[in-house]
Motif scaffolding. Structure first.
Motif, PDB file in Angstrom:
ATOM      1  N   LEU A 123      -2.828  -3.628   6.425  1.00  0.00           N
ATOM      2  CA  LEU A 123      -3.350  -3.151   5.139  1.00  0.00           C
ATOM      3  C   LEU A 123      -2.263  -3.088   4.067  1.00  0.00           C
ATOM      4  CD1 LEU A 123      -5.521  -0.179   6.466  1.00  0.00           C
ATOM      5  CD2 LEU A 123      -6.308  -2.457   5.821  1.00  0.00           C
ATOM      6  N   GLN A 124      -1.319  -4.003   4.121  1.00  0.00           N
ATOM      7  CA  GLN A 124      -0.200  -3.952   3.174  1.00  0.00           C
ATOM      8  C   GLN A 124      -0.629  -4.241   1.736  1.00  0.00           C
ATOM      9  OE1 GLN A 124       2.816  -2.739   3.754  1.00  0.00           O
ATOM     10  NE2 GLN A 124       2.078  -2.310   5.806  1.00  0.00           N
ATOM     11  N   SER A 125      -1.549  -5.157   1.542  1.00  0.00           N
ATOM     12  CA  SER A 125      -1.940  -5.512   0.166  1.00  0.00           C
ATOM     13  C   SER A 125      -3.339  -4.976  -0.129  1.00  0.00           C
ATOM     14  CB  SER A 125      -1.900  -7.033  -0.005  1.00  0.00           C
ATOM     15  OG  SER A 125      -2.741  -7.643   0.940  1.00  0.00           O
ATOM     16  N   LEU A 126      -3.375  -3.677  -0.358  1.00  0.00           N
ATOM     17  CA  LEU A 126      -4.644  -3.011  -0.666  1.00  0.00           C
ATOM     18  C   LEU A 126      -4.882  -2.951  -2.171  1.00  0.00           C
ATOM     19  CD1 LEU A 126      -4.515   0.092   1.695  1.00  0.00           C
ATOM     20  CD2 LEU A 126      -6.048  -1.851   1.887  1.00  0.00           C
ATOM     21  N   TYR A 150       0.536   3.397  18.001  1.00  0.00           N
ATOM     22  CA  TYR A 150       0.485   1.930  18.007  1.00  0.00           C
ATOM     23  C   TYR A 150      -0.673   1.438  17.137  1.00  0.00           C
ATOM     24  CZ  TYR A 150      -0.314  -2.814  19.724  1.00  0.00           C
ATOM     25  OH  TYR A 150      -0.538  -4.153  19.804  1.00  0.00           O
ATOM     26  N   ASN A 151      -1.821   2.079  17.266  1.00  0.00           N
ATOM     27  CA  ASN A 151      -2.984   1.690  16.462  1.00  0.00           C
ATOM     28  C   ASN A 151      -2.738   1.918  14.969  1.00  0.00           C
ATOM     29  OD1 ASN A 151      -4.409   0.862  18.709  1.00  0.00           O
ATOM     30  ND2 ASN A 151      -5.361   2.855  19.014  1.00  0.00           N
ATOM     31  N   PHE A 152      -2.080   3.019  14.642  1.00  0.00           N
ATOM     32  CA  PHE A 152      -1.723   3.269  13.241  1.00  0.00           C
ATOM     33  C   PHE A 152      -0.766   2.186  12.737  1.00  0.00           C
ATOM     34  CE2 PHE A 152      -3.341   7.672  13.253  1.00  0.00           C
ATOM     35  CZ  PHE A 152      -3.813   7.750  11.959  1.00  0.00           C
ATOM     36  N   MET A 195      -3.860   4.760   2.106  1.00  0.00           N
ATOM     37  CA  MET A 195      -2.685   4.304   2.853  1.00  0.00           C
ATOM     38  C   MET A 195      -1.630   5.403   2.889  1.00  0.00           C
ATOM     39  SD  MET A 195      -1.385   2.133   4.708  1.00  0.00           S
ATOM     40  CE  MET A 195      -1.085   0.409   4.752  1.00  0.00           C
ATOM     41  N   ILE A 196      -1.476   6.123   1.799  1.00  0.00           N
ATOM     42  CA  ILE A 196      -0.525   7.246   1.777  1.00  0.00           C
ATOM     43  C   ILE A 196      -0.947   8.292   2.803  1.00  0.00           C
ATOM     44  CG2 ILE A 196       0.356   9.158   0.369  1.00  0.00           C
ATOM     45  CD1 ILE A 196       0.138   7.234  -2.070  1.00  0.00           C
TER      46      ILE A 196
END
Length: 162
Positions: free
Chosen positions: A73-76, A64-66, A84-85
């Protein structure tokens, strides 16, 4: 017929009746024994099926935390995209463990009727586009193990006020 023959006939009849009763008692004992063995086998299967429940439940919170972290953090910036990978790979590993434990995500969708046996109402909304008493947003996924809910889906439910 003399007395000895009568006694012998009575003894044979007595032995026959005792043997019948003993056989009947043995059949009852055998049936009860089989019933006990079947019950024990069912309990053992049930215990094995849910032995992983505690471990699976403990894994759900980090997942859930992930999910929350990856959603925010979609627009990094490009330099951080490799992180993110890596997060997605770790998340995927957690999900693979749950899959191996036979944990399944509950199928909870927008505008689906609220089901208190599978969902936890977190908040009430008042949206005209959603039917009253239906899910207006899924906040957190729910999970089941062999059909038993181990984590309720956290949802917003549209109010009955329309």
């Amino acid at each position: 017929m003399d007395l000895e023959h009568k006694i012998e006939a009575l003894n044979k009849d007595f032995i026959r009746r005792v043997t019948e009763k003993a056989n009947e008692a043995q059949r009852i004992v055998d049936a009860k024994n089989k019933e006990f063995q079947d019950h024990f086998a069912e309990e053992l299967v049930r215990a094995k099926r849910f032995a992983s429940e505690d471990a699976a439940t403990r894994l759900l919170e980090p997942i859930y935390n992930f999910d929350l972290a990856m959603g925010s953090l979609q627009s990094l910036p490009k330099e951080l995209q490799n992180y993110m990978i890596g997060f997605k790979m770790v998340h995927s590993s957690f999900v693979d463990v749950l899959t191996a434990l036979n944990v399944k995500e509950l199928d909870v969708k927008l505008n689906q009727p609220f089901d208190p046996l599978r969902m936890d109402a977190f908040e009430e909304t008042d949206l005209p586009s959603i039917k009253p008493g239906h899910v207006s947003e899924v906040i957190a996924k729910g999970y089941e193990l062999h059909g038993k809910v181990i984590k309720f889906a956290r949802v917003k439910v549209n109010s009955q006020k329309h």
